[in-house]
Enzyme design. Sequence first.
Site, short mmCIF file in Angstrom:
data_model
loop_
_atom_site.label_atom_id
_atom_site.label_comp_id
_atom_site.label_asym_id
_atom_site.label_seq_id
_atom_site.Cartn_x
_atom_site.Cartn_y
_atom_site.Cartn_z
N GLU A 113 35.85 33.28 49.27
CA GLU A 113 35.74 33.83 47.93
C GLU A 113 35.24 35.29 47.89
OE1 GLU A 113 33.37 30.84 46.04
OE2 GLU A 113 35.03 29.44 46.03
N ASP A 160 27.72 36.65 45.32
CA ASP A 160 28.51 35.72 44.51
C ASP A 160 27.69 34.47 44.16
OD1 ASP A 160 30.27 33.88 43.48
OD2 ASP A 160 31.78 34.10 45.03
N LYS A 217 33.36 20.12 43.39
CA LYS A 217 33.56 20.97 44.57
C LYS A 217 32.35 20.90 45.50
CE LYS A 217 34.38 25.86 45.46
NZ LYS A 217 34.69 27.13 44.80
N ASP A 247 41.87 30.40 42.48
CA ASP A 247 40.43 30.31 42.67
C ASP A 247 40.03 28.92 42.19
OD1 ASP A 247 37.69 30.35 42.50
OD2 ASP A 247 37.58 31.90 40.95
#
Length: 634
Positions: free
Chosen positions: A199, A222, A101, A39
């Site tokens: 994800e 999420d 990211k 992850d």
Amino acid sequence: MYPNGLPNWSDADWVSRFDETHAILESTAMNEGRIVGIDLGTTNSLVGAMDSGFPLLFPNSEGRRLTPSVVAYPEDGVVQVGSPARRRLALEPATTLYSTKRFIGRSHSDLQASETQVRYPLVPSGSTVAVPVRGQRVGMETVASAVLSQLKTDAEKILQEPVSRAVVTVPAYFNDAQRNATKRAGEAAGLQVVRILNEPTAAALAFGVQHSLKEGWIAVYDLGGGTFDISILKVSAGVFEVKATCGNTCLGGDDIDARIVERLTAELFAQQSSAALDSLVQARLGEEAERVKILLSEQATATVQLPFAGNSHFQRELSRGELEALALPVVERTRKPCFRALSDAGILASQLDRLILVGGQSRMPLVRRLAVEIFGREPDTGCNPDEAVALGAVLQAGILEGSVREAVLLDVTPLSLGIETFGGLMNVIIPRNTAIPAKAGELFTNAVDGQRSMQVSILQGERELAKDNWKLGELQIGFAPCPRGTARVGVQFQIDENGILRVLARDTKTGGEQVLDITAVVDVEDARVEEMVAASVEHALEDMGARRMTELRLKSQHMIGSARAVLSLSLALLEEGEQERIISAITALEKACNEAPEPVIKSACAQLDEVTRPLAQRLLDAAYEKALEAQGVL
Ligand code: AMP
């Protein structure tokens, strides 16, 4: 070229070719050792692998499973990753890179001012962004690669064997460029990225397997440090299918921190009007904001403390209520995508069986309350929000290795895929939100006598007219010249589990075929999908009208061609005045096609149909008599 309505065609050798590919993949999988699941988070990253049938997450050298996704470039040239780097954040903010990211695979011009509120400078670098560090430019892939390399080393220490392959998770709305950049970062770290996994899909897989969920609907909400994803998944017979996804690649806990920092900065200025807030104080403010935010998930008040900030100490109480007022506008932005995903999945919130909250920021009580309000149910608490995605990546690695067999993951096509047909219309072959892998096809024929080839334009989008959709590619398939409507060209679309579309066009008479592979049909940028869907809703009426008109004109041309052919073939069967009546109806229909509105064309079609019907009946009778004569019946 136009569809003739024949059902999908099957293609046995196509399937067997794909089976071969699987066989090759499986045999290489056996020889290349363990696949790790990673992850690669905005804030923290995790790595693990299957062990004796169980997904395990590995501790790093500090004994923690969460490795901060922070990379520091100190003066001594020894790059630091994880907690040691994170500790440098306050000291060396300009060369300690975090939350990168958000920027991977993106161009500088794409970034909104609000997104670039980080403590290091961002500059354009070719088609991407970089950070100037000690006379060099550090790209976002390099940063991701440093984190991945650290995770690889940590995994190798635990496994006591080299690791060369990984499943890496990304937000569902990462576009192709962002996914490819992530893959390249893996390669630079010495890891072949065998699968990029969304994800929320990973989280649902982890949850589903852990709780033996075999049937039902799951919503995965999420909210991480820098991204928000909402996915609606269907589980049936242990198979996971993502029915719809929606989200925002630039929304998360960092935005809440930024709002707290904004408030505290204003107060610091008010307190020390002459003091300039240097970057060190700014960095400490950011850290303090996050620390207090996390504390307030558990307690009603917390103290912000900044000793030696500017020319004095800064201290103030922050209550959960105050924090929630600051965070509300950020958290509220998750509401709309949730409704959109439910509507795309075609279900009501009340039909959900599970609500999974993932991402560190979902631990905030305000976020939980909003999720409960949106979905009308309490969230499931069995899942650790920080680890679910990584566990899913590990399980996916297990599936690829063959050590986990019971679950299969499916993604969906965000937009419809089809080809342009005669008259400039979109002919959908695989509709929007179809689960992948998917395969569908149709037979097409030629529209013109003597045609020698067909151009197959591959389109993506929701609009009725081809010109309003996106053209992904083109194929040209040749065949022997033949009368109109007699060629048979099969067009088949196949999307594999990596979202690669393979288009096959085949002349079914000779078996001659053309194949085209198109990547990134599944990973389309969120904003572009939304724009396309919104345009299709906005223009629905005019688009349908345009399609009906085009189809009506095609039908009219077809009728005119047939009426002319019949006239020339059956002069002997004509009754008095009949030829004139038919010619006049043909002329009226031709005229109507050019300028008249839909009802006039329709009535001209009906008129031509009426005046040609008696002749058509006579022709049929004559043919029937001829056939009986030939058989000696008459
Ligand atoms: P992730 O990207 O999933 O690692 O999530 C990181 C984000 O979650 C950061 O913005 C953290 O500040 C935030 N976070 C982590 N733990 C908590 C907590 N207990 N309460 C509120 N926010 C948290």
